[in-house]
Design an enzyme around this catalytic site. Structure first.
Site, PDB file in Angstrom:
ATOM      1  N   ASP A  67      -1.660  -6.026 -11.360  1.00 57.33           N
ATOM      2  CA  ASP A  67      -2.580  -6.687 -10.435  1.00 57.33           C
ATOM      3  C   ASP A  67      -3.666  -5.750  -9.915  1.00 57.33           C
ATOM      4  OD1 ASP A  67      -3.227  -9.121  -8.880  1.00 57.33           O
ATOM      5  OD2 ASP A  67      -3.024  -7.698  -7.242  1.00 57.33           O
TER       6      ASP A  67
ATOM      7  N   ASN B 142     -11.396 -10.310  -4.622  1.00 55.14           N
ATOM      8  CA  ASN B 142     -11.461 -10.584  -6.045  1.00 55.14           C
ATOM      9  C   ASN B 142     -10.202 -11.329  -6.466  1.00 55.14           C
ATOM     10  OD1 ASN B 142     -12.304 -10.538  -8.687  1.00 55.14           O
ATOM     11  ND2 ASN B 142     -11.621  -8.454  -9.079  1.00 55.14           N
TER      12      ASN B 142
ATOM     13  N   ARG C 109       0.786  -1.250   0.000  1.00 54.00           N
ATOM     14  CA  ARG C 109       0.000   0.000   0.000  1.00 54.00           C
ATOM     15  C   ARG C 109       0.810   1.288   0.000  1.00 54.00           C
ATOM     16  NH1 ARG C 109      -4.269  -2.435  -2.010  1.00 54.00           N
ATOM     17  NH2 ARG C 109      -5.547  -3.583  -0.527  1.00 54.00           N
TER      18      ARG C 109
ATOM     19  N   ASP D 145      -1.935 -12.850  -1.428  1.00 47.14           N
ATOM     20  CA  ASP D 145      -2.698 -11.702  -1.922  1.00 47.14           C
ATOM     21  C   ASP D 145      -3.140 -10.814  -0.751  1.00 47.14           C
ATOM     22  OD1 ASP D 145      -3.885  -9.878  -3.579  1.00 47.14           O
ATOM     23  OD2 ASP D 145      -5.516 -11.189  -4.254  1.00 47.14           O
TER      24      ASP D 145
ATOM     25  N   GLY E  58     -10.620  -7.373  -0.980  1.00 40.16           N
ATOM     26  CA  GLY E  58      -9.319  -7.723  -0.405  1.00 40.16           C
ATOM     27  C   GLY E  58      -9.400  -8.242   1.014  1.00 40.16           C
TER      28      GLY E  58
END
Lengths: 307, 445
Positions: free
Chosen positions: B152, B278, B64, B305, B324
């Protein structure tokens, strides 16, 4: 016996539904009386999607029970974020709100806000998720007509994919043993959605003669916008009730619709006029709307009364 | 640090070791691995009843930073990694600004040096701005340390752009990592197109939305013959296509996440936004196909992920909440308990999928404790059970779908480059009472 909130009809036990039915019958019998069960209570009606009959019906139900209605329609631009909404809800509670009837386009919205403040929430329809009071008033309307639910087959025709009414009826009809067959064009009827106890067909004319009740659903153009249907005329030709299909109906079959009816799409003008002329008692649309008030009185009574 | 690990059981398939071992660490490297090393001149740590593994390598993480420091920072993400026994992460480029140039690569490398916890390998964007239009400067990014390329979060919709990107990356020897999703089929969906999602009245994402892109990438790869890696597979149809690709000699690798291996669509429950991701969770048939493919090595890599979001981000209705879930602090004990513990993977296979294979694929150190290699390792406790509690996470994210699960195999020590970064749940630089090595050695005696 009664849950604090009502979002999902499956949260009501069969006996709880039974009690709502008999309480609604009680209120219908005394339809000219005003009660004081909700005296001093403030019921917020917060409808974030267009609604006429559900909102008015709830408003009348609150008033007939002696409660006060507070309409709160958000300025959608400032209510986008959950956090702002939490503040607003807290303010409403501080001002004396005792319960909220909520309609929203997004499934799960009621679940979210019910965790933000500690007062009961009742769904007035939640996106494509559920519309519990609609299913209850449909059950009531049929029983009020003397229909034995365990002996009938309901044919539900229309936009099943986007229908919160259908999703509530999967449970509602099964509680009383009514059979249910879903009919829609394939794009509006994903088979994964259909519970094991429910049957389905893509061809209306195949199943129409079996129906004791034909339940028409509105084609929800506002939820589509994805080119799911080539044209409404084509839909209407395949799935609309017209004069020719009237002749296929079982003797005495009843027609229901949660409203608002798109005349010319779900049912042709000719078919409506024919029925009104010859069998007015077989169209239940207005009766459903009227019974909505008594059923919602019963729901408010049993969920909020005495609290 | 000079240290002897003794009394533990080592699983290091790449080095051909499965059983009791003494591991001698000198400085930042493994000096020797043996059944008994005899007397050595370094302090010893007794690991009776514990298991030593090469550190986990998580090749799919969202740190992030830059841009979304409210969700996670490089430092908190790396703390979460070492807390979870993960010694190296590859971080995805969908930051703000996105990682589509060498300056951002340098920034991430610098921030991870400051954090000084897990190793961080940036993944560069395939296209500038991650908008699927023009290829990003891959060579420049590779020069500064990018170890692969991915858009991604977004698919590269235009097949011509994807083909050119794969051709371009050929020259660099680095994998192109595809997030397989046909947006026209996923069309605003938030849950799998199964009974549960449909009942909730939510818009759905079909399995085909993933599988058609898997098919496209495989067909492109047959022409390009580069390094293709498929991210976070979720559908059995994708697995079938992958099997076909491998059986026809296509060089393609793939990863699967712990949540897709262990959960199905029903886990969404009544609109739990901490279970919104997702690709979405699918059916038990899909889950079993993924487990089987992982066991057989058709899917060769486990990756989390890890996608942290703040509490406020997830405190939205299901449609509005972001996709997420996090995974760094749960993946190792989860999979040790649920896959190794239940016999679906051997300990060696587990180490291969979650350490050796991703290290090989990215061409980075780690994945084995062969003498001479960097001392990146984790010690786990296979006996003590803990309950997953997001309150105790180092990650800023609390969005785990595994809250309340009872797991064994939690890491008790994580070492990176010969330095202890985590000891019994305490992370160096993060926990005020992180013990000095003297205390660690005394505590065990």
């Amino acid at each position: 016996m009664f849950p604090k909130n009502l979002f999902n009809l499956n949260d009501l036990s069969p006996s709880a539904i039974e009690e709502i039915m008999s309480r609604a019958a009680y209120y219908k019998k005394r339809k000219n009386e005003v009660f004081s069960l909700l005296k001093g209570k403030n019921i917020v009606l917060s409808f974030w999607e267009p609604s006429t009959r559900t909102r008015v019906s709830f408003e009348m139900a609150v008033q007939k029970l002696g409660g006060r209605v507070i309409n709160y329609s958000p300025d959608t631009s400032s209510e986008k974020k959950g956090e702002n909404l939490k503040d607003t809800l807290n303010t409403l509670v501080a001002l004396g709100a005792d319960a909220v009837v909520f309609r929203h386009r997004s499934p799960g919205f009621l679940n979210l806000i019910s965790r933000m403040v500690d007062i009961p929430f009742i769904s007035g329809g939640e996106g494509c998720y559920q519309h519990p009071t609609q299913a209850l008033l449909d059950l009531f309307t049929l029983r009020d007509r003397g229909v034995k639910l365990s002996e009938i087959k309901v044919i539900m025709v229309g936009d099943i994919l986007h229908s919160r009414v259908a999703r509530s009826h999967f449970y509602a009809l099964s509680v009383f043993g009514a059979g249910l067959t879903l009919v829609a064009p394939p794009v509006l009827l994903p088979v994964e959605l259909v519970p094991d106890s429910v049957s389905w067909s893509y061809v209306l004319d195949d199943v129409l003669p079996d129906g004791d009740v034909i339940y028409l659903l509105r084609v929800q153009q506002e939820r589509q916008g994805k080119g799911l249907l080539p044209s409404l005329a084509e839909y209407s030709a395949l799935y609309g009730i017209n004069e020719k299909r009237i002749s296929l109906l079982k003797k005495g079959a009843l027609l229901m619709h949660p409203g608002p009816v798109n005349i010319g799409i779900e049912i042709s003008r000719g078919a409506v006029e024919f029925l009104q002329r010859n069998y007015p008692q077989r169209i239940l649309f207005q009766e459903q709307a009227l019974n909505g008030v008594f059923v919602r009185m019963a729901v408010l009574d049993l969920l909020l009364g005495g609290k | 640090m000079d240290l002897l690990l003794k009394g533990g059981i080592l699983y290091d398939p790449e080095n051909g070791w499965e059983g009791p071992a003494e591991v001698l660490i000198r400085g930042s490297r493994i000096e020797a691995v043996s059944l008994t090393l005899g007397p050595v001149d370094v302090p010893a740590l007794d690991l009776q009843g514990k298991i030593i593994l090469p550190g986990m390598v998580d090749m799919h993480v969202h740190l992030r930073e830059p841009g979304y420091e409210g969700k996670e920072t490089i430092a908190t993400g790396c703390a979460a990694a070492v807390a979870g026994g993960i010694t190296a992460v590859a971080c995805m480029p969908n930051t703000d600004p996105p990682v589509d140039n060498k300056e951002i690569i340098c920034y991430i490398k610098e921030r991870s040096r400051q954090a000084d916890l897990a190793r961080v390998y940036p993944i560069g964007a395939i296209t500038r701005n991650i908008d699927g239009k023009e290829i990003a400067p891959m060579w420049e990014m590779a020069q500064e340390g990018a170890r692969g390329f991915s858009d991604d979060g977004n698919p590269v919709t235009d097949s011509g752009v994807m083909l050119r990107a794969m051709q371009y990356a050929l020259n660099l020897g680095l994998p192109v990592i595809s997030h397989c999703e046909d947006l026209s089929l996923a069309a605003g969906g938030v849950v799998h197109a199964g009974a549960h999602g449909y009942r909730l009245g939510l818009p759905v994402i079909t399995s085909a939305s993933e599988a058609v892109m898997v098919a496209r990438e495989i067909l492109l790869q047959k022409e390009v013959k580069g390094k293709l890696h498929l991210a976070h597979l979720s559908a059995k149809e994708s697995v079938e296509l992958l099997r076909w690709a491998k059986s026809t000699g296509t060089n393609v690798t793939a990863e699967v996440t712990p949540h897709h291996l262990l959960l199905t669509e029903e886990a969404v429950g009544d609109f739990n936004t901490n279970v919104k991701m997702n690709p979405p969770l699918r059916t038990s048939t899909d889950k079993e196909a993924l487990q089987k493919a992982l066991a057989e090595g058709v899917i060769g890599v486990i990756a989390t992920d890890h996608a942290p979001h703040s509490l406020l981000d997830k405190e939205e209705d299901f449609l509005s909440a972001p996709f997420g879930v996090i995974g760094l602090e749960t993946a190792l004990p989860l999979l040790w308990t649920k896959l190794v513990g239940e016999g679906l993977l051997s300990p060696g296979e587990f180490v291969d999928r979650f350490s050796s294979a991703p290290a090989r694929l990215l061409g980075i150190p780690g994945g084995s404790l062969e003498p001479g290699s960097p001392a990146d390792l984790v010690v786990i406790d296979p006996h003590t059970e803990h309950i997953v509690s997001s309150e105790r996470f180092y990650s800023l994210g609390r969005n785990t779908p595994f809250e309340g699960w009872r797991l064994k195999g939690y890491p008790v020590m994580t070492m990176v480059d010969g330095d202890i970064k985590m000891w019994q749940g305490k992370v160096k630089g993060f926990s005020k009472d992180f013990p000095a090595i003297k205390r660690i050695l005394q505590a065990k005696e």
